[in-house]
Design an enzyme around this catalytic site. Sequence first.
Site, PDB file in Angstrom:
ATOM      1  N   GLY A 106      24.790  36.410  39.301  1.00  0.00           N
ATOM      2  CA  GLY A 106      25.680  37.557  39.114  1.00  0.00           C
ATOM      3  C   GLY A 106      25.871  38.400  40.360  1.00  0.00           C
ATOM      4  O   GLY A 106      25.105  38.317  41.318  1.00  0.00           O
ATOM      5  N   CYS A 107      26.919  39.229  40.344  1.00  0.00           N
ATOM      6  CA  CYS A 107      27.214  40.112  41.475  1.00  0.00           C
ATOM      7  C   CYS A 107      26.524  41.467  41.322  1.00  0.00           C
ATOM      8  O   CYS A 107      26.535  42.281  42.240  1.00  0.00           O
ATOM      9  CB  CYS A 107      28.715  40.352  41.594  1.00  0.00           C
ATOM     10  SG  CYS A 107      29.591  38.936  42.254  1.00  0.00           S
ATOM     11  N   ILE A 108      26.008  41.749  40.140  1.00  0.00           N
ATOM     12  CA  ILE A 108      25.420  43.069  39.898  1.00  0.00           C
ATOM     13  C   ILE A 108      23.898  42.947  39.762  1.00  0.00           C
ATOM     14  O   ILE A 108      23.415  42.098  39.048  1.00  0.00           O
ATOM     15  CB  ILE A 108      25.992  43.701  38.610  1.00  0.00           C
ATOM     16  CG1 ILE A 108      27.486  43.866  38.744  1.00  0.00           C
ATOM     17  CG2 ILE A 108      25.319  45.025  38.307  1.00  0.00           C
ATOM     18  CD1 ILE A 108      27.910  44.926  39.749  1.00  0.00           C
TER      19      ILE A 108
END
Lengths: 105, 168
Positions: free
Chosen positions: A103-105
């Site tokens: 994920g990017c978060i």
Amino acid sequence: MTTATISATSVDRDAEGFLTDPQQWSERLAEEIARENGIEELTERHWLVVRFMRDRYLTTGSAPSIRSLGKESGVPVKELYQLFPKGPAKLAAKIGGIPKPKGCI
Amino acid sequence: MTTVLEEPKLEVVEPKTIEKVSIVVSKGSLEGVYPALIMANGARMDGIEADLFFTFFGLDAIRKDRYEKIKVATVGNPGLHMPTMLGALPGFSSLVTRMMTRQMEKIDIPPIPEFIELVADSGVRLYACKASVDMFGLTMEDFVPQVEDIISVGEFYAKAAGSQVIFT
């Protein structure tokens, strides 16, 4: 993929050092991977995060975001970065023997 | 007389990793603020240092009275693929913002106030641009507590030494 011998057991790891098979993981191995990544000793707080990451991955099939790690692991975000300065989610995943979080978060 | 020059040997330089990013946030729309926050947070997640420098309307993202009200720009935004006249209708921007916020929540992207707290807790340093602060007649009192300081462009560059500067 490379095969590395850690603690006299051979485990399969990707180019960045993440285990490719979570089943090959052990606590002993976790301590060695931690040392490789500059964490000399895994404290209870480290273990809390590592186990949370691993449990979450094994039950849901994906690693938690830094947001839910901070909210649900019992270790707040500030402390996560003190425990794992080079990136809590990725390092805890590596130590916990699960693949690199996508994920990017 | 001619001499043969030796051909210079090409050295293979391994690409270095990025150690630090300094991100300038100049827009006060939702789509202007989020990319900067996501990139700053992503940098920290990879052990990269990150500074955020809020300037012009980007200051809205750290203003106590505005950071909960950041909206999608629905006028003059071709990315929405809607007629501009529709985008100008009262309440339309709020509606689109609600829809986007709901989508983002689904993929675990926090609302802006929580995101500001998250990046600050992750070690991102937040600064307000002095020229913009003076222009809008603001003080430190107007900003959320995570903001470290009001700094000039020169100070920003000094802090950005050795980093990649990103403008959004």
